[in-house]
Design an enzyme around this catalytic site. Structure first.
Site, mmCIF file in Angstrom:
data_model
loop_
_atom_site.group_PDB
_atom_site.id
_atom_site.type_symbol
_atom_site.label_atom_id
_atom_site.label_comp_id
_atom_site.label_asym_id
_atom_site.label_seq_id
_atom_site.Cartn_x
_atom_site.Cartn_y
_atom_site.Cartn_z
ATOM 1 N N GLU A 93 19.424 -23.657 45.445
ATOM 2 C CA GLU A 93 19.925 -22.453 44.776
ATOM 3 C C GLU A 93 21.376 -22.600 44.355
ATOM 4 O O GLU A 93 22.146 -23.269 45.028
ATOM 5 C CB GLU A 93 19.903 -21.276 45.751
ATOM 6 C CG GLU A 93 18.556 -20.908 46.223
ATOM 7 C CD GLU A 93 18.630 -19.805 47.270
ATOM 8 O OE1 GLU A 93 19.563 -18.978 47.214
ATOM 9 O OE2 GLU A 93 17.759 -19.793 48.130
ATOM 10 N N CYS A 106 28.676 -21.174 42.526
ATOM 11 C CA CYS A 106 28.525 -21.550 43.932
ATOM 12 C C CYS A 106 27.350 -22.512 44.015
ATOM 13 O O CYS A 106 26.233 -22.174 43.625
ATOM 14 C CB CYS A 106 28.251 -20.285 44.753
ATOM 15 S SG CYS A 106 27.782 -20.645 46.449
ATOM 16 N N CYS A 113 19.604 -27.251 55.879
ATOM 17 C CA CYS A 113 20.846 -27.506 56.609
ATOM 18 C C CYS A 113 20.485 -27.714 58.074
ATOM 19 O O CYS A 113 19.507 -27.160 58.563
ATOM 20 C CB CYS A 113 21.765 -26.289 56.466
ATOM 21 S SG CYS A 113 23.366 -26.489 57.276
ATOM 22 N N CYS A 117 23.410 -22.182 62.091
ATOM 23 C CA CYS A 117 24.109 -20.891 62.252
ATOM 24 C C CYS A 117 23.072 -19.769 62.298
ATOM 25 O O CYS A 117 22.148 -19.731 61.490
ATOM 26 C CB CYS A 117 25.103 -20.666 61.113
ATOM 27 S SG CYS A 117 26.384 -21.924 61.057
ATOM 28 N N CYS A 120 22.172 -17.416 59.210
ATOM 29 C CA CYS A 120 22.047 -18.053 57.896
ATOM 30 C C CYS A 120 20.599 -18.435 57.591
ATOM 31 O O CYS A 120 19.912 -19.035 58.418
ATOM 32 C CB CYS A 120 22.932 -19.292 57.849
ATOM 33 S SG CYS A 120 22.855 -20.154 56.280
ATOM 34 N N CYS A 334 22.779 -17.035 51.025
ATOM 35 C CA CYS A 334 22.416 -18.456 51.028
ATOM 36 C C CYS A 334 20.978 -18.665 51.468
ATOM 37 O O CYS A 334 20.601 -18.245 52.549
ATOM 38 C CB CYS A 334 23.278 -19.228 52.022
ATOM 39 S SG CYS A 334 24.999 -19.060 51.747
#
Ligand code: SAH
Length: 363
Positions: A93, A106, A113, A117, A120, A334
């Site tokens: 994205e 962005c 990932c 976190c 997220c 995100c």
């Protein structure tokens, strides 16, 4: 053998490649300009390159050209969210935002990932793979083509941990800021990290003029460990030392990102602890009401709590801003658009514009 990724090569590397192919050096400059200045989508578009050479290039090299699988546009502020398909079927994205001072993109740095976190959405299924430099660049090129407008600011704050993909990140910054390409100033590039201390130190030594944003989100080790697994590896004391070092080496002020989560890190006491932690550092604090992620229970702070938090920091002489909410009506957080796409099934699935409350100002 895997084909070389031609759009990730520097001009010097491309010149060496072209020499091996038996072509003249000026052809390398032409190719580079087609890729990075005119942002051609394929070799076929390169009208002043001989057909035989284009064919040879097609056989020898992979040409990155991301395909927009879905685009969502905010009816409120024109913010656009893109879902791009990579050549291997993975999705990433990017977000495009229009500001008075210019357009900002962005970008994502990884598919998924591995930082974990808690709040997220990008990390829920772990890391799939790193993005190449050309895949990072092409998010910007494809958006420039689609909008017809120049991009002036780039923030590496989409999915992924950029310092976990260090070599490709640096290659990307080199190409992005190169005078023979888009030539974006280093000062208009921001890289956001969850705080991998040794990599931050290494980045400091590169002495780039980019802005480093550190995702802090808590002012005590105990609280930070609850939100961010990386905090088990590096203490806040180590991180603060590292931030001071970054400033010393580069002269660039650090940005702290602090996502406010109701009843978790948004009290007066939290603000006081934060102020004490970062006092004396040359920095700026970005306060971000957390984006609710449906797989997680975290809730946005009340508007009043956000204002009180910002006011307390200001009173202590700390430079802080509350991020303007942009793209509230599209999947701004995100990893959320990608997740929704994966949940919906195969490529080509039409996304519905379900309104979610999100903040996506990545400035
Ligand atoms: N891995 C990098 C960059 C990607 S995340 C980093 O950690 O900084 C970009 C920013 O968005 C980080 O500050 C991250 O903590 C924040 N973020 C992620 N999910 C969020 C959410 N649901 N609400 C608010 N901020 C979020």
């Amino acid at each position: 053998m895997e084909k070389k990724d031609i759009k990730s090569l520097t001009l010097a590397e491309l010149k060496a490649e072209i020499a091996v192919l038996g072509e003249k050096p000026f052809r390398a400059v032409q190719l580079y300009e087609w890729m990075h200045k005119k942002q051609a989508r394929s070799f076929a578009e390169m009208t002043n390159i001989p057909l035989a050479m284009k064919e040879k290039c097609g056989e020898c090299y992979h040409y990155t050209a991301l395909r927009a699988e879905a685009v969502q546009e905010s009816a409120i502020d024109g913010t656009k969210k893109y879902l791009f398909a990579l050549h291997d079927g993975n999705m990433v994205e990017s977000v495009w935002m229009r500001y008075k001072h210019g357009n900002s993109v962005c970008i994502s740095s990884q598919v998924g990932c591995r930082m974990g976190c808690r709040f997220c959405a990008s990390t829920l299924d772990g890391l799939v793979r790193n993005l190449t430099a050309s895949e990072m660049l092409d998010q910007i090129y494809a958006i420039t083509k689609e909008t017809g407008e120049r991009v002036s600011n780039v923030v590496v704050m989409g999915s992924g941990e950029p310092l976990d993909n260090y070599e490709n990140l640096l290659r990307f910054i080199g190409l992005l800021t190169d005078e023979n390409g888009l030539h974006i100033s280093q000062r208009n590039v921001t890289v956001s990290t969850c705080g991998i201390v040794p990599m931050m130190r290494r980045l400091a030594q590169e002495k780039l003029q980019i802005t480093l944003a550190l995702s802090l989100h808590a002012a005590t080790d105990e609280k930070r460990r609850e939100l961010m697994p990386i905090a088990n590896q590096y203490t806040l004391a180590e991180l603060m030392d590292c931030c001071a070092y970054y400033f010393e080496q580069t002269g660039r002020r650090i940005t702290f990102e602090y996502s406010l989560v109701r009843d978790v890190n948004d009290t007066r006491r939290d603000a006081e602890t934060l102020a004490a932690l970062i006092w004396g550092l040359n920095c700026h604090v970005n306060l971000i009401p957390v984006n609710p992620v449906k797989e997680r229970e975290y809730v946005q702070s009340e508007r009043q709590a956000v204002e009180n938090f910002a006011a307390l920091l200001a009173k202590k002489g700390i430079n802080a801003t509350v991020r303007r909410e942009m793209g509230r009506d599209i999947d701004g957080a995100c990893g959320q658009l990608r997740r929704r796409f994966l949940d919906n099934g195969s490529a080509g699935t039409k996304l519905t514009g379900k309104p979610d409350l999100h903040e996506s100002d990545r400035q």
